[in-house]
Design a protein around this motif. Structure first.
Motif, PDB file in Angstrom:
ATOM      1  N   ALA A 170       6.737  38.778  77.577  1.00 48.50           N
ATOM      2  CA  ALA A 170       7.895  39.510  77.060  1.00 48.50           C
ATOM      3  C   ALA A 170       9.107  38.603  77.022  1.00 48.50           C
ATOM      4  O   ALA A 170       9.889  38.650  76.072  1.00 48.50           O
ATOM      5  CB  ALA A 170       8.169  40.731  77.926  1.00 48.50           C
TER       6      ALA A 170
ATOM      7  N   GLU B 189      10.016  43.367  79.298  1.00 52.92           N
ATOM      8  CA  GLU B 189       8.831  43.994  78.695  1.00 52.92           C
ATOM      9  C   GLU B 189       9.182  45.304  78.021  1.00 52.92           C
ATOM     10  O   GLU B 189       8.827  45.559  76.874  1.00 52.92           O
ATOM     11  CB  GLU B 189       7.808  44.311  79.785  1.00 52.92           C
TER      12      GLU B 189
ATOM     13  N   VAL C 154      11.208  44.929  74.875  1.00 59.88           N
ATOM     14  CA  VAL C 154      10.383  44.529  73.725  1.00 59.88           C
ATOM     15  C   VAL C 154       9.615  45.734  73.191  1.00 59.88           C
ATOM     16  O   VAL C 154       9.596  46.004  71.990  1.00 59.88           O
ATOM     17  CB  VAL C 154       9.412  43.396  74.127  1.00 59.88           C
TER      18      VAL C 154
END
Lengths: 305, 257
Positions: free
Chosen positions: A263, B242, B245
């Motif tokens: 990520a 994370e 995204v």
């Protein structure tokens, strides 16, 4: 409630001649509940209400309105009017700390800071733990232009009343004004622990960390911007740009080990895509300016940012 | 044969008992009301600055425990050290006195209680005894509506006549009735809080009542210190990138962005 407020405001503005009492009462009540401080309007309508429709108000509401209107009048520098309201309040509630602090605010408004301070210190003798008066002391220092003393006074206040969220916000702003970023960051940490769902706290905190700089701070700031992106579903442009700015400063290579590092690698690109989309949709004429900037950030140049 | 013939009460009863009793009770309540207002100085703001500080510190520590995962680890550790560390805030002895201490050392508390008792309950008790002594053993009035027999002991203290209609009441019952009934009337007349002695009595009788004189701060300090020490820090933002995204991808897919 806000919709109701807009409705009432519109009615009041459209009214010919003297507006009706219950509209005025409702307007002032909504302003009180929503904590909005539109002082010139409140002062104007409050003046009409208190002059013509005093009898329409219950005893309790009359004095709540008086307090609200007095503060609005002081804000709008309508000093004689403010003085009359404050005098009335003080004669109704002699010895009340809440009423006397209005008096102190009046002194502040006319610039007699010495008298105001004397009044506040006097009130503190009566009730040393009165938050209202302690905060007025901070405001007083601000009015005098002594930012450092104001900060000191507010710190002392927060030492005792450590859970006053608004005070922490105010202290953070003051630290930012004197560019003491580390202390401002501390304040924002307190705020994050107060309202962990408020995305703007994340953005501001990240802003501060980014400003302080340094490799750890860039990484942490990026995480906080990312969280803000999540909380606002991509709505905070500042957060989006912030992610790119931080990423541009983070120069050490991240090895693709787990989902987290993946990520971290992907985030700048996805963010750029999102930004381009937003500009295309909402401000297409700015696109030619944004594209080169984004390209530069993407390629990770550190200087000039 | 309960209450087949209505009892005829002597005029004298009405003149010399009913009316004077009513007047006396009203006067007495008025008196107690005004005496309370006179004597009722606002409770001394026993929120001393230091005591507030300690309370708030405990609350802040609670916040730290609850929401500490939203701030970076170093910041959390620093605050944890401040509160629960070797020379931390919670290792010092609190200034707030525990309730027992407060009761023992602070004389104003005792005087306050005495004042409340004197002006509130004593005249009522005295009057109750007087009524009981002088106006005992006869019926003074009749409630205009019929009642179930369960009200008998309440309305006819001191008279053990099984055949007497429940609607008749004695002076003592009348006294107690007025005492409680007038409170409602008074709260209409004086719009402020009427003297509420029953609340006081209730509070005194409730053994679990937390007094307004503060909590056991020393125990709270120990508790908070232990609780903080037990916290295992886990940064909430570990997965922030994370999730960002994912969120952005989702929004773009849904054409929202």
């Amino acid at each position: 409630m806000e919709i109701e407020l807009e409705e009432v405001e519109r009615q009041l503005r459209g009214a010919k001649g003297v507006p009706s009492a219950d509209k005025l009462i409702r307007y002032l009540r909504l302003m009180r509940e929503l904590h909005i401080r539109d002082s010139p309007t409140v002062a104007r309508y409050g003046n009409i209400l208190l002059r013509h429709y005093k009898s329409h108000l219950s005893e309790e509401e009359l004095w709540a309105v008086s307090e609200q209107v007095a503060i609005a009048a002081l804000d709008s520098h309508a000093l004689p009017f403010a003085a009359s309201v404050i005098t009335a309040t003080n004669s109704r509630f002699p010895g009340s700390i809440r009423a006397q602090r209005l008096q102190g605010m009046y002194f502040e408004a006319v610039g007699e800071y010495g008298k105001a301070e004397a009044m506040y210190r006097d009130l503190l003798v009566q009730d040393p733990a009165n938050e209202m008066v302690l905060k007025r002391l901070v405001a007083l220092e601000r009015s005098r232009g002594n930012l450092t003393s104001a900060i000191e006074a507010l710190r002392k206040y927060l030492d005792t009343f450590a859970n006053d969220k608004d005070a922490w916000e105010e202290l953070a702003e003051m630290y930012l004004e004197v560019q003491n970023y580390r202390q401002a960051a501390f304040c924002y940490e307190e705020l994050l622990m107060h309202v962990p769902g408020n995305s703007s706290f994340y953005v501001r905190y990240a802003d501060i960390l980014y400003t302080i700089g340094g490799p750890t701070n860039y990484k942490t700031a990026r995480s906080y911007y990312a969280k803000a992106i999540e909380l606002t579903a991509g709505g905070s442009l500042r957060a989006l740009f912030g992610v790119l700015a931080c990423s541009a400063h983070i120069t050490d290579k991240v090895a693709l080990q787990d989902s987290r590092s993946r990520a971290q690698i992907e985030l700048p690109e996805v963010t750029t895509q999102a930004l381009l989309r937003i500009y295309k949709q909402h401000a297409p004429d700015k696109l030619p300016f944004v594209e080169p900037i984004l390209a530069k950030l993407q390629s990770g140049l550190g200087h000039g940012l | 044969m309960a209450g087949a013939h209505p009892l005829l009460l002597d005029h004298a009863v009405r003149d010399w008992v009913f009316i004077p009793l009513t007047l006396a009770i009203v006067l007495m309540k008025l008196l107690t009301q005004y005496m309370h207002q006179l004597f009722n100085t606002p409770p001394p703001s026993n929120k001393e600055l230091k005591e507030v500080r300690e309370m708030q510190a405990v609350a802040r520590a609670g916040r730290l425990r609850g929401f500490g995962r939203f701030i970076p680890e170093t910041s959390f550790k620093m605050r944890k050290e401040y509160f629960a560390g070797e020379k931390g805030f919670f290792t010092q002895k609190p200034v707030t006195r525990s309730p027992q201490e407060a009761m023992a050392t602070d004389p104003t508390v005792m005087v306050d209680m005495m004042k409340k008792n004197l002006t509130g309950m004593v005249p009522q008790l005295a009057m109750g005894m007087v009524v009981n002594f002088f106006f005992q053993g006869f019926v003074i009035g009749k409630v205009p509506f019929p009642l179930s027999p369960r009200f008998k002991p309440m309305l006819q203290r001191g008279i053990d006549l099984a055949s007497l209609d429940v609607s008749y009441f004695t002076s003592l019952s009348y006294y107690i009735l007025l005492l409680f009934g007038l409170r409602g009337v008074f709260s209409l007349i004086f719009r402020e809080d009427v003297v509420d002695e029953t609340e006081m009595m209730r509070r005194q009788m409730n053994p679990m009542a937390a007094g307004p004189m503060g909590v056991d701060m020393e125990a709270m300090f120990k508790q908070e210190k232990a609780a903080l020490a037990a916290v295992d820090f886990e940064w909430e933002l570990e997965s922030a990138e994370e999730r960002a995204v994912d969120m952005l991808r989702r929004q773009m897919k849904a054409k929202k962005l």
